[in-house]
Scaffold this motif. Structure first.
Motif, PDB file in Angstrom:
ATOM      1  N   ILE A 131       0.841  -1.194   0.000  1.00 22.63           N
ATOM      2  CA  ILE A 131       0.000   0.000   0.000  1.00 22.63           C
ATOM      3  C   ILE A 131       0.881   1.250   0.000  1.00 22.63           C
ATOM      4  CG2 ILE A 131      -1.714   1.345   1.289  1.00 22.63           C
ATOM      5  CD1 ILE A 131      -2.731  -1.268   2.484  1.00 22.63           C
ATOM      6  N   GLU A 132       0.600   2.169  -0.921  1.00 20.99           N
ATOM      7  CA  GLU A 132       1.198   3.500  -0.933  1.00 20.99           C
ATOM      8  C   GLU A 132       0.053   4.496  -0.876  1.00 20.99           C
ATOM      9  OE1 GLU A 132       4.670   4.070  -3.787  1.00 20.99           O
ATOM     10  OE2 GLU A 132       3.674   2.328  -4.656  1.00 20.99           O
ATOM     11  N   ILE A 133       0.035   5.309   0.146  1.00 22.57           N
ATOM     12  CA  ILE A 133      -1.026   6.306   0.268  1.00 22.57           C
ATOM     13  C   ILE A 133      -0.398   7.662   0.598  1.00 22.57           C
ATOM     14  CG2 ILE A 133      -1.460   5.545   2.650  1.00 22.57           C
ATOM     15  CD1 ILE A 133      -4.406   6.467   2.197  1.00 22.57           C
ATOM     16  N   MET A 134      -0.673   8.641  -0.254  1.00 19.88           N
ATOM     17  CA  MET A 134      -0.144   9.990  -0.073  1.00 19.88           C
ATOM     18  C   MET A 134      -1.301  10.963   0.076  1.00 19.88           C
ATOM     19  SD  MET A 134       0.644  13.224  -1.258  1.00 19.88           S
ATOM     20  CE  MET A 134       0.616  13.378  -3.039  1.00 19.88           C
ATOM     21  N   TYR A 135      -1.181  11.837   1.056  1.00 21.66           N
ATOM     22  CA  TYR A 135      -2.222  12.840   1.276  1.00 21.66           C
ATOM     23  C   TYR A 135      -1.672  13.935   2.177  1.00 21.66           C
ATOM     24  CZ  TYR A 135      -6.778  14.843   2.539  1.00 21.66           C
ATOM     25  OH  TYR A 135      -7.841  15.696   2.728  1.00 21.66           O
ATOM     26  N   ASN A 136      -2.019  15.163   1.875  1.00 22.78           N
ATOM     27  CA  ASN A 136      -1.653  16.268   2.761  1.00 22.78           C
ATOM     28  C   ASN A 136      -0.137  16.408   2.926  1.00 22.78           C
ATOM     29  OD1 ASN A 136      -2.085  18.382   4.603  1.00 22.78           O
ATOM     30  ND2 ASN A 136      -2.267  16.990   6.346  1.00 22.78           N
ATOM     31  N   TYR A 137       0.613  16.227   1.817  1.00 26.39           N
ATOM     32  CA  TYR A 137       2.070  16.358   1.803  1.00 26.39           C
ATOM     33  C   TYR A 137       2.779  15.370   2.727  1.00 26.39           C
ATOM     34  CZ  TYR A 137       1.369  20.554  -0.968  1.00 26.39           C
ATOM     35  OH  TYR A 137       1.015  21.422  -1.977  1.00 26.39           O
ATOM     36  N   ALA A 138       2.196  14.204   2.865  1.00 26.51           N
ATOM     37  CA  ALA A 138       2.844  13.132   3.623  1.00 26.51           C
ATOM     38  C   ALA A 138       2.457  11.804   2.984  1.00 26.51           C
ATOM     39  CB  ALA A 138       2.420  13.164   5.089  1.00 26.51           C
ATOM     40  N   LYS A 139       3.274  10.784   3.197  1.00 29.23           N
ATOM     41  CA  LYS A 139       3.033   9.501   2.557  1.00 29.23           C
ATOM     42  C   LYS A 139       3.344   8.354   3.510  1.00 29.23           C
ATOM     43  CE  LYS A 139       4.485   6.650  -1.382  1.00 29.23           C
ATOM     44  NZ  LYS A 139       5.375   6.528  -2.552  1.00 29.23           N
ATOM     45  N   ILE A 140       2.555   7.294   3.391  1.00 28.09           N
ATOM     46  CA  ILE A 140       2.790   6.077   4.171  1.00 28.09           C
ATOM     47  C   ILE A 140       2.894   4.891   3.225  1.00 28.09           C
ATOM     48  CG2 ILE A 140       1.683   4.389   5.700  1.00 28.09           C
ATOM     49  CD1 ILE A 140       0.800   6.653   7.484  1.00 28.09           C
ATOM     50  N   GLU A 141       3.869   4.027   3.492  1.00 32.50           N
ATOM     51  CA  GLU A 141       4.016   2.760   2.783  1.00 32.50           C
ATOM     52  C   GLU A 141       3.898   1.631   3.796  1.00 32.50           C
ATOM     53  OE1 GLU A 141       7.726   2.590   0.766  1.00 32.50           O
ATOM     54  OE2 GLU A 141       7.352   4.329  -0.511  1.00 32.50           O
ATOM     55  N   VAL A 142       3.235   0.551   3.407  1.00 31.34           N
ATOM     56  CA  VAL A 142       3.099  -0.597   4.308  1.00 31.34           C
ATOM     57  C   VAL A 142       2.736  -1.831   3.488  1.00 31.34           C
ATOM     58  CG1 VAL A 142       0.653  -0.107   4.770  1.00 31.34           C
ATOM     59  CG2 VAL A 142       1.965  -1.481   6.411  1.00 31.34           C
ATOM     60  N   ILE A 143       3.181  -2.983   3.932  1.00 31.60           N
ATOM     61  CA  ILE A 143       2.812  -4.257   3.322  1.00 31.60           C
ATOM     62  C   ILE A 143       1.887  -4.990   4.291  1.00 31.60           C
ATOM     63  CG2 ILE A 143       3.639  -6.520   2.579  1.00 31.60           C
ATOM     64  CD1 ILE A 143       6.218  -5.210   1.676  1.00 31.60           C
ATOM     65  N   VAL A 144       0.723  -5.399   3.800  1.00 30.71           N
ATOM     66  CA  VAL A 144      -0.246  -6.080   4.663  1.00 30.71           C
ATOM     67  C   VAL A 144      -0.859  -7.266   3.928  1.00 30.71           C
ATOM     68  CG1 VAL A 144      -0.826  -3.930   5.843  1.00 30.71           C
ATOM     69  CG2 VAL A 144      -2.228  -4.698   3.914  1.00 30.71           C
ATOM     70  N   LYS A 145      -1.564  -8.089   4.676  1.00 27.26           N
ATOM     71  CA  LYS A 145      -2.348  -9.164   4.069  1.00 27.26           C
ATOM     72  C   LYS A 145      -3.658  -8.576   3.542  1.00 27.26           C
ATOM     73  CE  LYS A 145      -0.437 -12.879   6.915  1.00 27.26           C
ATOM     74  NZ  LYS A 145      -0.709 -13.964   7.892  1.00 27.26           N
ATOM     75  N   LYS A 146      -4.269  -9.267   2.594  1.00 32.45           N
ATOM     76  CA  LYS A 146      -5.457  -8.749   1.926  1.00 32.45           C
ATOM     77  C   LYS A 146      -6.569  -8.409   2.916  1.00 32.45           C
ATOM     78  CE  LYS A 146      -8.655  -9.627  -1.876  1.00 32.45           C
ATOM     79  NZ  LYS A 146      -9.025 -10.559  -2.979  1.00 32.45           N
TER      80      LYS A 146
END
Length: 220
Positions: A131-146
């Motif tokens: 998962i890559e999610i960017m919003y409000n000049y910040a970003k989070i990356e994470v690997i998860v199960k479905k």
């Protein structure tokens, strides 16, 4: 009696609040669009993480285990999230359009008022999703199960939407510590391939090492 009336009012208000906020629907049963709508419409009044030039609110169940001003490592019970805060792009009001990726498992823009971003999810194997999610000049990356995609997106957006920058502090930092900003600069406007995400690869390697150590202990 008065106590009974007050109790009924409290229950009614609680139900109304539940319907208004999430419709009493478990996160796992929501669509990603519904989760994004809730996250971007949330008003944050309480902050529990204060950094140079910005602050944010970290939801319960998540803990910061490492940080270097504009990069943070956040852990839940099962996963490791990597947070990037792009204060330079915020201060310079950089805006770049996200091009949706038809090959991704999920690819969508996120826009709310003057804030924008994107959500992209790519499948790594039968169980893992990046998962890559960017919003409000910040970003989070994470690997998860479905099965945990919805919760991870919800928690990530809760963090990202809560980021609040301090313009006065950032101006001072940009004047005095521009070299530091250059060192931690990360292009949050571009998604990365799974092999290019060096941090997430390091996380996976560390987890494998810990599992090997754990298995070795069991054998001994």
């Amino acid at each position: 009696d008065v106590g009974g009336i007050m109790k009924k009012k409290f229950v009614l208000l609680s139900l109304l609040a539940c319907i208004f906020l999430v419709g009493c629907t478990p996160i796992q049963e929501m669509t990603l669009l519904e989760i994004i709508d809730i996250g971007t419409n949330r008003t944050v009044e309480v902050y529990n993480k204060y950094r140079k030039g910005y602050k944010y609110n970290l939801p319960k169940g998540l803990d910061v285990v490492d940080n270097s001003e504009y990069n943070e490592v956040i852990e839940s019970r099962d996963y490791v999230y990597y947070l990037y805060v792009d204060a330079v792009s915020y201060y310079n009001k950089v805006i770049e359009k996200y091009e949706e990726n038809s090959k991704a498992h999920v690819s969508m823009q996120i826009n709310y008022q003057d804030k924008y971003g994107y959500l992209e999810i790519n499948q790594l194997d039968e169980e893992k999703y990046f998962i890559e999610i960017m919003y409000n000049y910040a970003k989070i990356e994470v690997i998860v199960k479905k099965r945990d995609i919805n919760v991870a997106v919800y928690d990530s957006l809760s963090v990202l939407a809560s980021v609040k920058f301090n313009d006065d502090v950032l101006k001072t930092l940009l004047d005095e510590e521009i070299s530091q900003f250059q060192e931690v600069q990360f292009d949050i406007f571009e998604t990365v391939t799974t092999v290019d995400s060096q941090y997430l690869q390091a996380v996976e390697d560390e987890k494998e090492e810990q599992e090997d150590i754990h298995d070795s202990d069991l054998i001994d």
